[in-house]
Design a protein around this motif. Sequence first.
Motif, short mmCIF file in Angstrom:
data_model
loop_
_atom_site.label_atom_id
_atom_site.label_comp_id
_atom_site.label_asym_id
_atom_site.label_seq_id
_atom_site.Cartn_x
_atom_site.Cartn_y
_atom_site.Cartn_z
N ARG A 99 9.35 38.85 45.07
CA ARG A 99 9.80 38.56 46.44
C ARG A 99 11.28 38.19 46.45
O ARG A 99 11.93 38.27 47.48
N GLY A 100 11.81 37.77 45.31
CA GLY A 100 13.20 37.34 45.23
C GLY A 100 14.14 38.51 45.06
O GLY A 100 13.86 39.46 44.33
N ILE A 101 15.26 38.46 45.75
CA ILE A 101 16.27 39.50 45.63
C ILE A 101 17.55 38.85 45.13
O ILE A 101 18.01 37.85 45.66
N TYR A 102 18.10 39.45 44.09
CA TYR A 102 19.37 39.01 43.53
C TYR A 102 20.46 40.00 43.94
O TYR A 102 20.19 41.16 44.22
N THR A 103 21.67 39.52 43.91
CA THR A 103 22.83 40.36 44.20
C THR A 103 23.81 40.19 43.06
O THR A 103 23.99 39.08 42.57
N ASP A 104 24.44 41.28 42.65
CA ASP A 104 25.39 41.21 41.55
C ASP A 104 26.61 42.06 41.88
O ASP A 104 26.53 43.02 42.64
N VAL A 105 27.74 41.70 41.29
CA VAL A 105 28.98 42.45 41.48
C VAL A 105 28.97 43.64 40.52
O VAL A 105 28.63 43.50 39.35
N THR A 106 29.36 44.78 41.04
CA THR A 106 29.47 45.99 40.21
C THR A 106 30.83 45.99 39.50
O THR A 106 31.73 45.22 39.87
N PRO A 107 31.00 46.84 38.49
CA PRO A 107 32.32 46.93 37.85
C PRO A 107 33.47 47.22 38.84
O PRO A 107 34.51 46.57 38.75
N PRO A 108 33.29 48.13 39.82
CA PRO A 108 34.37 48.30 40.80
C PRO A 108 34.62 47.03 41.63
O PRO A 108 35.76 46.74 42.00
N GLY A 109 33.57 46.25 41.89
CA GLY A 109 33.73 44.99 42.61
C GLY A 109 34.51 43.98 41.80
O GLY A 109 35.38 43.27 42.32
N LEU A 110 34.22 43.91 40.50
CA LEU A 110 34.97 43.01 39.61
C LEU A 110 36.44 43.44 39.51
O LEU A 110 37.34 42.59 39.49
N GLU A 111 36.66 44.73 39.47
CA GLU A 111 38.03 45.24 39.40
C GLU A 111 38.81 44.88 40.67
O GLU A 111 39.95 44.42 40.60
N LEU A 112 38.18 45.08 41.83
CA LEU A 112 38.84 44.73 43.09
C LEU A 112 39.10 43.22 43.16
O LEU A 112 40.16 42.79 43.61
N LEU A 113 38.15 42.44 42.70
CA LEU A 113 38.33 40.99 42.69
C LEU A 113 39.54 40.60 41.84
O LEU A 113 40.36 39.78 42.25
N GLU A 114 39.66 41.19 40.67
CA GLU A 114 40.81 40.88 39.80
C GLU A 114 42.12 41.33 40.42
O GLU A 114 43.15 40.66 40.25
N GLN A 115 42.11 42.44 41.14
CA GLN A 115 43.32 42.90 41.83
C GLN A 115 43.68 41.97 42.99
O GLN A 115 44.85 41.73 43.26
N ALA A 116 42.65 41.46 43.67
CA ALA A 116 42.87 40.64 44.87
C ALA A 116 43.17 39.18 44.53
O ALA A 116 43.78 38.48 45.34
N ARG A 117 42.77 38.72 43.37
CA ARG A 117 42.94 37.30 43.03
C ARG A 117 44.40 36.83 43.12
O ARG A 117 44.68 35.80 43.73
N PRO A 118 45.38 37.57 42.57
CA PRO A 118 46.77 37.11 42.70
C PRO A 118 47.23 37.05 44.16
O PRO A 118 47.97 36.15 44.54
N THR A 119 46.78 37.99 44.97
CA THR A 119 47.11 37.98 46.40
C THR A 119 46.54 36.75 47.06
O THR A 119 47.22 36.06 47.82
N HIS A 120 45.27 36.47 46.78
CA HIS A 120 44.60 35.30 47.34
C HIS A 120 45.34 34.02 46.93
O HIS A 120 45.66 33.17 47.76
N ASP A 121 45.62 33.90 45.64
CA ASP A 121 46.24 32.68 45.13
C ASP A 121 47.65 32.48 45.68
O ASP A 121 48.04 31.36 46.02
N ALA A 122 48.42 33.56 45.79
CA ALA A 122 49.77 33.47 46.35
C ALA A 122 49.71 33.08 47.83
O ALA A 122 50.50 32.25 48.29
N ALA A 123 48.77 33.68 48.57
CA ALA A 123 48.64 33.36 49.99
C ALA A 123 48.21 31.91 50.17
O ALA A 123 48.70 31.21 51.07
N LEU A 124 47.31 31.44 49.33
CA LEU A 124 46.87 30.04 49.39
C LEU A 124 48.05 29.11 49.12
O LEU A 124 48.27 28.14 49.85
#
Length: 159
Positions: A99-124
């Motif tokens: 009955r439980g559903i898990y969600t996981d990040v795919t390799p393209p999701g991890l890649e986008l996250l790593e690309q977006a992290r510097p943008t996020h941190d600079a904006a913060l």
Amino acid sequence: MTADAALTGLADGWYALSLLHDRIEAHIERALQSGHDLSVREYSLLVVLSRQHDGPGGHLRMNQVADAVVLSQSATTRLVSRLEDRGLLTRYLCVDDRRGIYTDVTPPGLELLEQARPTHDAALSTALGQAAADPGLTPLVAAVEAMNTASAGRRPVGA
């Protein structure tokens, strides 16, 4: 100070905190949208899910994900579906409890996250710097910065 004055002061503090949050979130939202086609909520979801690990307690169920990103379960489901449609997330059934559903990040999701992290941190950082110039927000910015300093002191070496 009367009870009414104390409550007014508390309300003023809450208003300042809300204002700081809204300013920061709007600044980060613009940066993530323009640079990576991600909303703040989408970025937050990718961060939360990227911190999962194998083993007991390593994966989050959808209700836990909803709590972690501070959304209703239905809004979280829509958010997960959007990112899943983009190939950034995947959902699967829990092997122990079908009955439980898990969600996981795919390799393209991890890649986008790593690309977006510097943008996020600079904006913060920029948004906090701008907020620090407002005398009504300066103490809150200092508190956020103090939390960062305190958590950096607790991180294991190499983390």
